[in-house]
Every structure is written in C-alpha cells, then in structure tokens.
Motif scaffolding. Sequence first.
Motif, mmCIF file in Angstrom:
data_model
loop_
_atom_site.group_PDB
_atom_site.id
_atom_site.type_symbol
_atom_site.label_atom_id
_atom_site.label_comp_id
_atom_site.label_asym_id
_atom_site.label_seq_id
_atom_site.Cartn_x
_atom_site.Cartn_y
_atom_site.Cartn_z
ATOM 1 N N LEU A 189 0.542 -1.609 -0.197
ATOM 2 C CA LEU A 189 -0.012 -0.137 0.177
ATOM 3 C C LEU A 189 0.862 0.873 -0.042
ATOM 4 C CD1 LEU A 189 -2.778 -1.087 2.760
ATOM 5 C CD2 LEU A 189 -3.172 0.040 0.399
ATOM 6 N N VAL A 190 0.681 1.878 -1.431
ATOM 7 C CA VAL A 190 1.871 2.841 -1.243
ATOM 8 C C VAL A 190 1.189 4.848 -1.189
ATOM 9 C CG1 VAL A 190 3.392 4.083 -2.981
ATOM 10 C CG2 VAL A 190 3.171 1.546 -2.737
ATOM 11 N N GLY A 215 -1.326 -1.075 -4.542
ATOM 12 C CA GLY A 215 -2.163 -0.538 -4.432
ATOM 13 C C GLY A 215 -1.620 1.117 -4.201
ATOM 14 N N LEU A 216 -2.089 1.835 -4.820
ATOM 15 C CA LEU A 216 -1.685 3.170 -5.284
ATOM 16 C C LEU A 216 -2.462 4.638 -4.719
ATOM 17 C CD1 LEU A 216 0.529 5.623 -5.530
ATOM 18 C CD2 LEU A 216 -0.111 5.214 -7.853
ATOM 19 N N ILE A 217 -2.486 4.965 -3.606
ATOM 20 C CA ILE A 217 -3.119 6.274 -3.799
ATOM 21 C C ILE A 217 -3.396 7.285 -4.026
ATOM 22 C CG2 ILE A 217 -2.447 7.963 -1.702
ATOM 23 C CD1 ILE A 217 -4.261 7.787 -0.119
ATOM 24 N N GLY A 218 -4.575 7.580 -4.708
ATOM 25 C CA GLY A 218 -4.661 9.139 -5.826
ATOM 26 C C GLY A 218 -5.756 8.896 -6.272
ATOM 27 N N SER A 219 -5.556 9.782 -7.416
ATOM 28 C CA SER A 219 -7.233 9.473 -8.229
ATOM 29 C C SER A 219 -6.547 8.581 -9.669
ATOM 30 C CB SER A 219 -7.113 11.174 -8.575
ATOM 31 O OG SER A 219 -5.845 11.558 -9.500
ATOM 32 N N ALA A 220 -7.940 9.411 -10.500
ATOM 33 C CA ALA A 220 -7.240 8.272 -12.123
ATOM 34 C C ALA A 220 -6.455 9.499 -12.674
ATOM 35 C CB ALA A 220 -8.788 8.640 -12.364
ATOM 36 N N THR A 221 -6.799 11.052 -12.434
ATOM 37 C CA THR A 221 -5.393 11.140 -12.948
ATOM 38 C C THR A 221 -3.701 10.862 -12.453
ATOM 39 O OG1 THR A 221 -6.210 13.293 -13.306
ATOM 40 C CG2 THR A 221 -4.693 13.691 -13.217
ATOM 41 N N LYS A 222 -3.917 10.594 -11.378
ATOM 42 C CA LYS A 222 -2.664 10.095 -11.035
ATOM 43 C C LYS A 222 -1.651 8.922 -11.518
ATOM 44 C CE LYS A 222 0.231 9.110 -6.526
ATOM 45 N NZ LYS A 222 0.087 9.489 -4.875
ATOM 46 N N ARG A 223 -3.022 7.701 -10.586
ATOM 47 C CA ARG A 223 -3.163 6.409 -12.046
ATOM 48 C C ARG A 223 -2.694 6.430 -13.099
ATOM 49 N NH1 ARG A 223 -4.961 0.925 -10.902
ATOM 50 N NH2 ARG A 223 -4.723 0.302 -13.268
ATOM 51 N N CYS A 245 -5.261 2.183 -8.281
ATOM 52 C CA CYS A 245 -5.696 3.284 -8.073
ATOM 53 C C CYS A 245 -6.580 3.921 -8.694
ATOM 54 C CB CYS A 245 -4.220 3.738 -8.813
ATOM 55 S SG CYS A 245 -4.330 5.199 -8.683
ATOM 56 N N PRO A 246 -8.337 4.839 -8.168
ATOM 57 C CA PRO A 246 -7.762 4.615 -6.454
ATOM 58 C C PRO A 246 -7.562 3.081 -6.220
ATOM 59 C CG PRO A 246 -9.600 5.713 -7.679
ATOM 60 C CD PRO A 246 -8.939 4.804 -8.809
ATOM 61 N N ILE A 247 -7.655 3.243 -3.983
ATOM 62 C CA ILE A 247 -7.332 1.813 -3.931
ATOM 63 C C ILE A 247 -8.895 2.054 -3.390
ATOM 64 C CG2 ILE A 247 -5.310 1.898 -3.494
ATOM 65 C CD1 ILE A 247 -5.217 3.622 -0.607
ATOM 66 N N GLY A 248 -9.216 0.859 -2.400
ATOM 67 C CA GLY A 248 -10.608 1.179 -1.784
ATOM 68 C C GLY A 248 -11.764 0.424 -2.892
ATOM 69 N N ILE A 249 -12.772 -0.149 -1.229
ATOM 70 C CA ILE A 249 -14.078 -0.873 -2.374
ATOM 71 C C ILE A 249 -14.570 0.659 -2.250
ATOM 72 C CG2 ILE A 249 -13.775 -3.259 -1.460
ATOM 73 C CD1 ILE A 249 -15.838 -1.479 0.330
#
Length: 276
Positions: A189-190, A215-223, A245-249
């Motif tokens: 988890l980053v 998993g990378l925290i962030g938005s679709a733009t960051k992805r 990315c984004p992370i989480g259900i």
Amino acid sequence: MLNDSLLPVSAHAYASACRGASRPACVVRITAVHGSVPRATDASLVVDAQGFGGTIGGGHLELEAIRLAREKLSADASFPADERRFPLGPSLGQCCGGAVELRFSPLADADLPALAALEPPRRAVWLYGAGHVARAIVYALLPLPFEIHWVETRDEMLPEGPFPPHVVLHHTDDAAAEARQAPAGACHLVMTHSHAIDFDIVQAVLARGDAGYCGLIGSATKRTTFERRLAARGIADDRIAAMVCPIGIADLPGKRPEVIAVAVAAQLLGWSLHDR
C-alpha cells in the motif's frame, strides 16, 4: 498512538498469558456442530478467574460456557475434561436452531500449539507512509489477519507506540529498497508524502512481478500519469494494469481517512481470502 487494549484477545494469546503467569484456566473448544450455529469447530475460548480470550460465537452460549468454566476452575483447577451439548434454542435465549458440543478441559502447555493453529495466518502488508490515511489504515487492519510492516522515511512521523507484535516499523532512507526486499506475495500500500517516492516504490513492486496486491493512493489522473511513466520504464502492460488506484472498495464514498481505511481494509481482506 497505538493501543491494543481494545483489540480482541485471541484464545492463544490469552492462554499464553495464563501459562506465563501460572494462572489456572479452562479451554472451551467446539468439537461438533449440528444445524445453524454462530461458529464452527475452528472456534475456541480460554477462561480464567480474571477474564477470557477468544470466542465461540458470543451470546448466551458464550456466557454459559464462561460460567461453567469458572465453576469448574473454582471447584478444582485440575478438573477432569468433559463434553456437553448445548441446543441453541429458547433455553439459552438464542434462536439459531442448531446445537454445539463443547469440550471443557484444564489449560496445559500442550494446548498452546493447537490453539495457535486455529488462528488464521497473517498476510504481510507493507504500508508506505505515515500520514493521516496511513494511520487510519493501521487502526483498521489491527484486528484483521495481517502482519503490518510500516515503512517511513521520516523518523518523526512514525508514532512511538506501544505496538502489537504484528506491527513492525521500518525506518529507512530508501522506501523502494524495502519494497524490493519484501516477501513474495505481500500486499503493498503506497501513500507517502511524495509522488516521486510513491513512483519509485510502485516501480520496484511491479518490476518484481510477484506482489499479491499493489495499491496506490490517488486519483484517476494520478493513475494515468503513473501508467505512462511506468510504461516508459519498461514495466509490462499486464503488471501496470494490476496496480490498484484508486484504492479501496468503491461502495464506500467519502474521502475522510477513516472511511478510506475501512474501504481499503475490506478490499485487502477480500484479496487475502480469495488469494488462498
């Protein structure tokens, strides 16, 4: 920051504490189930005069088991083991409709390996960063079957503890190096304070190709930005596609740290169970 006083105490942990303090205790094991019941034969309970650890499903059944265990201990700490059947109906104030058979026996050193074997194995989670979301995620993961390796480059950011044994701190100047040394199949988890450090970690994880989850925290733009840069560094398309990315259900909306933490914990638990 971290205090494990509110965490559920497992039967094995409580049994170990009782043996270490030479306190007599009773082991309550579910040996058979019939029909609809709250727990199966993987459940156990350890009871002494002061408290208990583990669970056989709660409710009045558990209260009655604790009462009987203490009754046996008060009469004779080395009482003979016996087994009883409990219908989960009106007599116990429960409506499950089934029945369980419980074995009551004095706690001995030989019980410890068997109790340990009942606990689910912990999967390794490598968490990079110690900001608000990361701290909330640690809290959410604490009672779940994970071994948390908490990685941070800024020493002052990691809390002092106390930490449960399954939380391991990694102070490092090179978080990506930690990612390269993590065990195969680990979850990563980053979420550091730096997008540059995030990228180095993700690249290290995906380059290995043996992570169970990245998993990378962030938005679709960051992805999108990371996808382009990872492809330029030669990371294969299928590995980039596996990055979460984004992370989480997605069913839990909201950006508060505690909400993200619950969403991520649910996602990791699902990954862990399906990956076995």
